[in-house]
Scaffold this active site. Structure first.
Site, PDB file in Angstrom:
ATOM      1  N   GLY A  39       1.435  -1.885   2.565  1.00  0.00           N
ATOM      2  CA  GLY A  39       1.234  -1.550   1.161  1.00  0.00           C
ATOM      3  C   GLY A  39      -0.085  -0.847   0.922  1.00  0.00           C
ATOM      4  O   GLY A  39      -0.688  -0.265   1.839  1.00  0.00           O
TER       5      GLY A  39
ATOM      6  N   GLY B  93      -2.961  -2.089   0.346  1.00  0.00           N
ATOM      7  CA  GLY B  93      -4.085  -2.682   1.071  1.00  0.00           C
ATOM      8  C   GLY B  93      -4.248  -2.074   2.449  1.00  0.00           C
ATOM      9  O   GLY B  93      -5.360  -1.750   2.877  1.00  0.00           O
TER      10      GLY B  93
ATOM     11  N   ASP C 186      -7.786  18.118  -7.362  1.00  0.00           N
ATOM     12  CA  ASP C 186      -8.555  18.940  -8.308  1.00  0.00           C
ATOM     13  C   ASP C 186     -10.060  18.690  -8.240  1.00  0.00           C
ATOM     14  O   ASP C 186     -10.824  19.283  -8.998  1.00  0.00           O
ATOM     15  CB  ASP C 186      -8.060  18.730  -9.739  1.00  0.00           C
ATOM     16  CG  ASP C 186      -8.303  17.322 -10.263  1.00  0.00           C
ATOM     17  OD1 ASP C 186      -8.729  16.442  -9.472  1.00  0.00           O
ATOM     18  OD2 ASP C 186      -8.045  17.073 -11.454  1.00  0.00           O
TER      19      ASP C 186
ATOM     20  N   THR D 121       3.880  -4.307  -1.901  1.00  0.00           N
ATOM     21  CA  THR D 121       4.303  -4.715  -3.238  1.00  0.00           C
ATOM     22  C   THR D 121       4.101  -3.588  -4.250  1.00  0.00           C
ATOM     23  O   THR D 121       4.982  -3.294  -5.047  1.00  0.00           O
ATOM     24  CB  THR D 121       3.513  -5.966  -3.688  1.00  0.00           C
ATOM     25  OG1 THR D 121       3.728  -7.003  -2.733  1.00  0.00           O
ATOM     26  CG2 THR D 121       3.985  -6.425  -5.059  1.00  0.00           C
TER      27      THR D 121
ATOM     28  N   GLU E  42      -8.241  -3.564  -3.723  1.00  0.00           N
ATOM     29  CA  GLU E  42      -9.170  -4.305  -2.870  1.00  0.00           C
ATOM     30  C   GLU E  42     -10.515  -4.448  -3.572  1.00  0.00           C
ATOM     31  O   GLU E  42     -11.020  -3.492  -4.152  1.00  0.00           O
ATOM     32  CB  GLU E  42      -9.365  -3.573  -1.538  1.00  0.00           C
ATOM     33  CG  GLU E  42      -8.079  -3.369  -0.752  1.00  0.00           C
ATOM     34  CD  GLU E  42      -7.432  -4.678  -0.347  1.00  0.00           C
ATOM     35  OE1 GLU E  42      -8.141  -5.515   0.254  1.00  0.00           O
ATOM     36  OE2 GLU E  42      -6.227  -4.863  -0.622  1.00  0.00           O
TER      37      GLU E  42
END
Length: 296
Positions: A67, A69, A219, A92, A275
């Site tokens: 995921g 993390g 950008d 998730t 995180e």
């Protein structure tokens, strides 16, 4: 490009979906002619050290299976190098994969796309955010949402998303705006009462909440979403709109743009890619073309 690539796996991602995603991803890559080496670690530090060793050793690509993390951890290994990053999203939230337009929770399809993109040299440079020595791909969150994360991380029960739903209810009960100091591109300090401040390199966090819906990965700028001093009832009314990105039309919401953002607020922590980075103040810089990604 070498035909040897590295599969970087988090078996715990998405309550075990990472472990189940790795074999079909590896099979699809091998079927495409690649030699696949798998990297696991006993903990995050060990896994990152192994991923960095693979990059330093000349792997043709680092493919993260997990995921946001694990994607965040993988960025620490490949940012600033010429080693491309691929994602097999099995967690998730999977917000980084969504931002890149990649398949979610379909490991075989994601791995086939990676293989086809590598063979066709469909690799592009995108921006990353940087706070100190930490890179991030999606959103740096602070305020109400980071308080929910803090509370959820302290809770042992319940598990999964229900933990954060309960944490959100608890934070709503104690809800209050925070006095922020925001500085954009070394300009004047803005002092505001805000519910949250989100610094977006990508558009979404939390599994599709489009907190910075206009953010562009290429950008050279962040989109900074500031949700002002809402009442609890206003927050409850505005919050569901974040999934469509229409919350930015509310008069309490302001969107700013900058390449460097400094945010400060007492007692507030910051999270990037989900995180924890630490307590504010934090300074984020948008670094153009910081990572090569394998994409559609």
């Amino acid at each position: 490009m070498t035909s040897e690539i590295t599969l970087f796996v988090n078996p715990a991602a998405g309550r075990g979906r990472g472990a189940h995603a790795a074999p079909p991803a590896a099979s699809a890559l091998r079927a495409a002619g690649y030699t696949v080496h798998t990297v696991l670690g006993v903990n995050a530090e060990d896994a990152l050290a192994r991923a960095r060793a693979a990059v330093a050793g000349g792997t043709g690509a680092l493919i993260a299976v997990g995921g946001d993390g694990l994607a965040h951890l993988a960025l620490q290994a490949v940012a600033g190098t010429r080693t491309p990053l691929g994602l097999v999203a099995a967690g998730t939230g999977n917000d980084f994969a969504r931002a890149l337009g990649l398949p979610v929770r379909d490991p075989a399809a994601a791995a086939r796309l990676v293989a086809e993109a590598l063979k066709g040299a469909r690799i592009r440079d995108i921006d990353l955010g940087r706070v100190g020595d930490r890179w991030f791909g999606t959103v740096l969150a602070s305020g109400f949402d980071s308080r929910v994360n803090d509370r959820g991380n302290r809770m042992r029960w319940p598990t999964g998303r229900a933990r954060y739903d309960l944490a959100m209810l608890a934070e709503l009960a104690a809800f209050r705006p925070f006095p922020y100091r925001i500085t954009l591109d070394d300009g004047a300090v803005r002092e505001v009462e805000a519910t949250l401040v989100a610094v977006g390199n990508g558009s979404s966090y939390g599994g599709g909440m489009r907190i910075c819906p206009g953010a562009d990965l290429a950008d050279g700028l962040f989109d900074v979403t500031v949700v002002g001093d809402c009442r609890r009832t206003t927050l409850l009314r505005v919050f569901p709109k974040v999934y469509r990105g229409t919350h930015i039309d509310h008069p309490k919401v302001t969107v700013l743009r900058a390449a460097k953002v400094e945010i400060a607020a007492a007692g507030v922590s910051g999270y990037a890619d989900g995180e924890r980075l630490g307590e504010l103040p934090l300074t984020a810089r948008c670094v153009p073309g910081a990572v090569r990604v394998i994409g559609p």
